[in-house]
Design a protein around this motif. Structure first.
Motif, PDB file in Angstrom:
ATOM      1  N   THR A  71      42.630  25.331  -6.238  1.00  0.00           N
ATOM      2  CA  THR A  71      43.091  25.924  -4.978  1.00  0.00           C
ATOM      3  C   THR A  71      42.268  27.158  -4.618  1.00  0.00           C
ATOM      4  O   THR A  71      41.870  27.329  -3.461  1.00  0.00           O
ATOM      5  N   ARG A  72      41.995  28.013  -5.590  1.00  0.00           N
ATOM      6  CA  ARG A  72      41.128  29.183  -5.343  1.00  0.00           C
ATOM      7  C   ARG A  72      39.759  28.726  -4.845  1.00  0.00           C
ATOM      8  O   ARG A  72      39.217  29.263  -3.884  1.00  0.00           O
ATOM      9  N   PHE A  73      39.210  27.725  -5.520  1.00  0.00           N
ATOM     10  CA  PHE A  73      37.902  27.169  -5.165  1.00  0.00           C
ATOM     11  C   PHE A  73      37.908  26.653  -3.733  1.00  0.00           C
ATOM     12  O   PHE A  73      36.996  26.931  -2.952  1.00  0.00           O
ATOM     13  N   GLN A  74      38.946  25.915  -3.371  1.00  0.00           N
ATOM     14  CA  GLN A  74      39.043  25.359  -2.025  1.00  0.00           C
ATOM     15  C   GLN A  74      39.140  26.443  -0.959  1.00  0.00           C
ATOM     16  O   GLN A  74      38.740  26.233   0.172  1.00  0.00           O
ATOM     17  N   LYS A  75      39.669  27.600  -1.324  1.00  0.00           N
ATOM     18  CA  LYS A  75      39.791  28.716  -0.386  1.00  0.00           C
ATOM     19  C   LYS A  75      38.538  29.591  -0.343  1.00  0.00           C
ATOM     20  O   LYS A  75      38.522  30.607   0.349  1.00  0.00           O
ATOM     21  N   GLY A  76      37.496  29.203  -1.090  1.00  0.00           N
ATOM     22  CA  GLY A  76      36.242  29.945  -1.061  1.00  0.00           C
ATOM     23  C   GLY A  76      36.107  31.028  -2.107  1.00  0.00           C
ATOM     24  O   GLY A  76      35.144  31.790  -2.095  1.00  0.00           O
ATOM     25  N   ASP A  77      37.051  31.100  -3.041  1.00  0.00           N
ATOM     26  CA  ASP A  77      36.954  32.046  -4.157  1.00  0.00           C
ATOM     27  C   ASP A  77      36.277  31.301  -5.305  1.00  0.00           C
ATOM     28  O   ASP A  77      36.901  30.490  -5.974  1.00  0.00           O
ATOM     29  N   PHE A  78      35.000  31.576  -5.521  1.00  0.00           N
ATOM     30  CA  PHE A  78      34.213  30.837  -6.510  1.00  0.00           C
ATOM     31  C   PHE A  78      34.188  31.510  -7.876  1.00  0.00           C
ATOM     32  O   PHE A  78      33.392  31.163  -8.738  1.00  0.00           O
ATOM     33  N   GLY A  79      35.065  32.481  -8.084  1.00  0.00           N
ATOM     34  CA  GLY A  79      35.181  33.124  -9.386  1.00  0.00           C
ATOM     35  C   GLY A  79      33.891  33.790  -9.805  1.00  0.00           C
ATOM     36  O   GLY A  79      33.277  34.532  -9.030  1.00  0.00           O
ATOM     37  N   GLU A  80      33.433  33.489 -11.008  1.00  0.00           N
ATOM     38  CA  GLU A  80      32.239  34.099 -11.584  1.00  0.00           C
ATOM     39  C   GLU A  80      30.939  33.364 -11.232  1.00  0.00           C
ATOM     40  O   GLU A  80      29.859  33.798 -11.631  1.00  0.00           O
ATOM     41  N   ALA A  81      31.018  32.257 -10.514  1.00  0.00           N
ATOM     42  CA  ALA A  81      29.825  31.447 -10.235  1.00  0.00           C
ATOM     43  C   ALA A  81      28.712  32.234  -9.542  1.00  0.00           C
ATOM     44  O   ALA A  81      27.547  32.127  -9.946  1.00  0.00           O
ATOM     45  N   PRO A  82      29.002  33.042  -8.517  1.00  0.00           N
ATOM     46  CA  PRO A  82      27.919  33.799  -7.878  1.00  0.00           C
ATOM     47  C   PRO A  82      27.229  34.767  -8.848  1.00  0.00           C
ATOM     48  O   PRO A  82      26.008  34.938  -8.791  1.00  0.00           O
ATOM     49  N   ASP A  83      28.003  35.341  -9.774  1.00  0.00           N
ATOM     50  CA  ASP A  83      27.433  36.250 -10.770  1.00  0.00           C
ATOM     51  C   ASP A  83      26.556  35.509 -11.779  1.00  0.00           C
ATOM     52  O   ASP A  83      25.753  36.124 -12.470  1.00  0.00           O
ATOM     53  N   ARG A  84      26.720  34.211 -11.861  1.00  0.00           N
ATOM     54  CA  ARG A  84      25.937  33.393 -12.793  1.00  0.00           C
ATOM     55  C   ARG A  84      24.793  32.670 -12.090  1.00  0.00           C
ATOM     56  O   ARG A  84      24.233  31.713 -12.611  1.00  0.00           O
ATOM     57  N   GLY A  85      24.484  33.105 -10.879  1.00  0.00           N
ATOM     58  CA  GLY A  85      23.308  32.600 -10.185  1.00  0.00           C
ATOM     59  C   GLY A  85      23.500  31.335  -9.367  1.00  0.00           C
ATOM     60  O   GLY A  85      22.519  30.718  -8.950  1.00  0.00           O
ATOM     61  N   LYS A  86      24.727  30.947  -9.128  1.00  0.00           N
ATOM     62  CA  LYS A  86      24.949  29.740  -8.322  1.00  0.00           C
ATOM     63  C   LYS A  86      25.025  30.115  -6.848  1.00  0.00           C
ATOM     64  O   LYS A  86      25.922  30.830  -6.417  1.00  0.00           O
ATOM     65  N   ASP A  87      24.060  29.664  -6.073  1.00  0.00           N
ATOM     66  CA  ASP A  87      24.055  29.881  -4.632  1.00  0.00           C
ATOM     67  C   ASP A  87      24.887  28.796  -3.980  1.00  0.00           C
ATOM     68  O   ASP A  87      24.656  27.606  -4.201  1.00  0.00           O
ATOM     69  N   GLU A  88      25.824  29.220  -3.185  1.00  0.00           N
ATOM     70  CA  GLU A  88      26.735  28.263  -2.558  1.00  0.00           C
ATOM     71  C   GLU A  88      26.161  27.754  -1.236  1.00  0.00           C
ATOM     72  O   GLU A  88      25.672  28.526  -0.427  1.00  0.00           O
ATOM     73  N   LYS A  89      26.203  26.439  -1.060  1.00  0.00           N
ATOM     74  CA  LYS A  89      25.814  25.798   0.194  1.00  0.00           C
ATOM     75  C   LYS A  89      26.988  24.926   0.606  1.00  0.00           C
ATOM     76  O   LYS A  89      27.604  24.277  -0.236  1.00  0.00           O
ATOM     77  N   ALA A  90      27.294  24.916   1.875  1.00  0.00           N
ATOM     78  CA  ALA A  90      28.423  24.113   2.353  1.00  0.00           C
ATOM     79  C   ALA A  90      28.304  22.680   1.854  1.00  0.00           C
ATOM     80  O   ALA A  90      27.263  22.045   1.996  1.00  0.00           O
ATOM     81  N   GLY A  91      29.369  22.176   1.245  1.00  0.00           N
ATOM     82  CA  GLY A  91      29.379  20.814   0.723  1.00  0.00           C
ATOM     83  C   GLY A  91      28.772  20.687  -0.655  1.00  0.00           C
ATOM     84  O   GLY A  91      28.708  19.594  -1.218  1.00  0.00           O
ATOM     85  N   HIS A  92      28.299  21.785  -1.226  1.00  0.00           N
ATOM     86  CA  HIS A  92      27.679  21.759  -2.559  1.00  0.00           C
ATOM     87  C   HIS A  92      27.936  23.111  -3.227  1.00  0.00           C
ATOM     88  O   HIS A  92      27.049  23.915  -3.392  1.00  0.00           O
ATOM     89  N   GLU A  93      29.208  23.352  -3.582  1.00  0.00           N
ATOM     90  CA  GLU A  93      29.602  24.642  -4.135  1.00  0.00           C
ATOM     91  C   GLU A  93      29.958  24.519  -5.614  1.00  0.00           C
ATOM     92  O   GLU A  93      30.296  23.446  -6.093  1.00  0.00           O
ATOM     93  N   TYR A  94      29.878  25.666  -6.300  1.00  0.00           N
ATOM     94  CA  TYR A  94      30.284  25.771  -7.696  1.00  0.00           C
ATOM     95  C   TYR A  94      31.302  26.889  -7.836  1.00  0.00           C
ATOM     96  O   TYR A  94      31.190  27.919  -7.175  1.00  0.00           O
ATOM     97  N   GLY A  95      32.267  26.702  -8.724  1.00  0.00           N
ATOM     98  CA  GLY A  95      33.206  27.749  -9.096  1.00  0.00           C
ATOM     99  C   GLY A  95      33.231  27.858 -10.608  1.00  0.00           C
ATOM    100  O   GLY A  95      32.997  26.882 -11.319  1.00  0.00           O
ATOM    101  N   CYS A  96      33.483  29.056 -11.108  1.00  0.00           N
ATOM    102  CA  CYS A  96      33.531  29.289 -12.550  1.00  0.00           C
ATOM    103  C   CYS A  96      34.701  30.224 -12.847  1.00  0.00           C
ATOM    104  O   CYS A  96      34.788  31.314 -12.271  1.00  0.00           O
ATOM    105  N   TYR A  97      35.584  29.800 -13.743  1.00  0.00           N
ATOM    106  CA  TYR A  97      36.823  30.518 -14.010  1.00  0.00           C
ATOM    107  C   TYR A  97      37.045  30.609 -15.525  1.00  0.00           C
ATOM    108  O   TYR A  97      36.552  29.767 -16.278  1.00  0.00           O
ATOM    109  N   PRO A  98      37.812  31.586 -15.976  1.00  0.00           N
ATOM    110  CA  PRO A  98      38.022  31.779 -17.419  1.00  0.00           C
ATOM    111  C   PRO A  98      38.695  30.578 -18.084  1.00  0.00           C
ATOM    112  O   PRO A  98      39.669  30.041 -17.571  1.00  0.00           O
TER     113      PRO A  98
END
Length: 112
Positions: free
Chosen positions: A55-82
């Motif tokens: 649910t967080r991911f679907q709302k655009g909260d990608f957790g730690e993914a941006p800090d780990r170098g994942k660039d988000e593109k619409a339709g191709h996103e990554y999320g990283c959570y504890p």
């Protein structure tokens, strides 16, 4: 099973084809879960953690993914959570979520 090493041993002993499996939909999106996620989080109320992360991911909260170098593109996103596993070797125990054009996939790093 609370250690990453135990989970990896368990998963590696499975036959081929035991990878991701269809779970259903959450907020209208098709969700697939890896074998490791199913083993650890399909127990009692633990699955609420995965629903919360998705649910967080679907709302655009990608957790730690941006800090780990994942660039988000619409339709191709990554999320990283504890994650809730212990690791003696310092390996990543995070729960990862990836969206491609067709589905959302939830997995551990070693299952990638």
């Amino acid at each position: 099973m609370e250690k990453l090493s135990d989970l990896k041993k368990y998963i590696s002993g499975k036959k081929k084809g035991y990878g991701t499996a269809y779970y259903g939909t959450i907020n209208g999106e098709t969700i697939y879960l890896s074998a490791g996620i199913r083993e650890i989080y399909f127990v009692g109320s633990e699955f609420q953690t995965i629903i919360h992360y998705v649910t967080r991911f679907q709302k655009g909260d990608f957790g730690e993914a941006p800090d780990r170098g994942k660039d988000e593109k619409a339709g191709h996103e990554y999320g990283c959570y504890p994650g809730n596993l212990e690791s003696d070797s310092g390996e990543d125990t995070s729960v990862w979520i990836h969206r491609d054009a067709e589905a959302v996939i939830v997995y551990f790093t070693f299952e990638r």
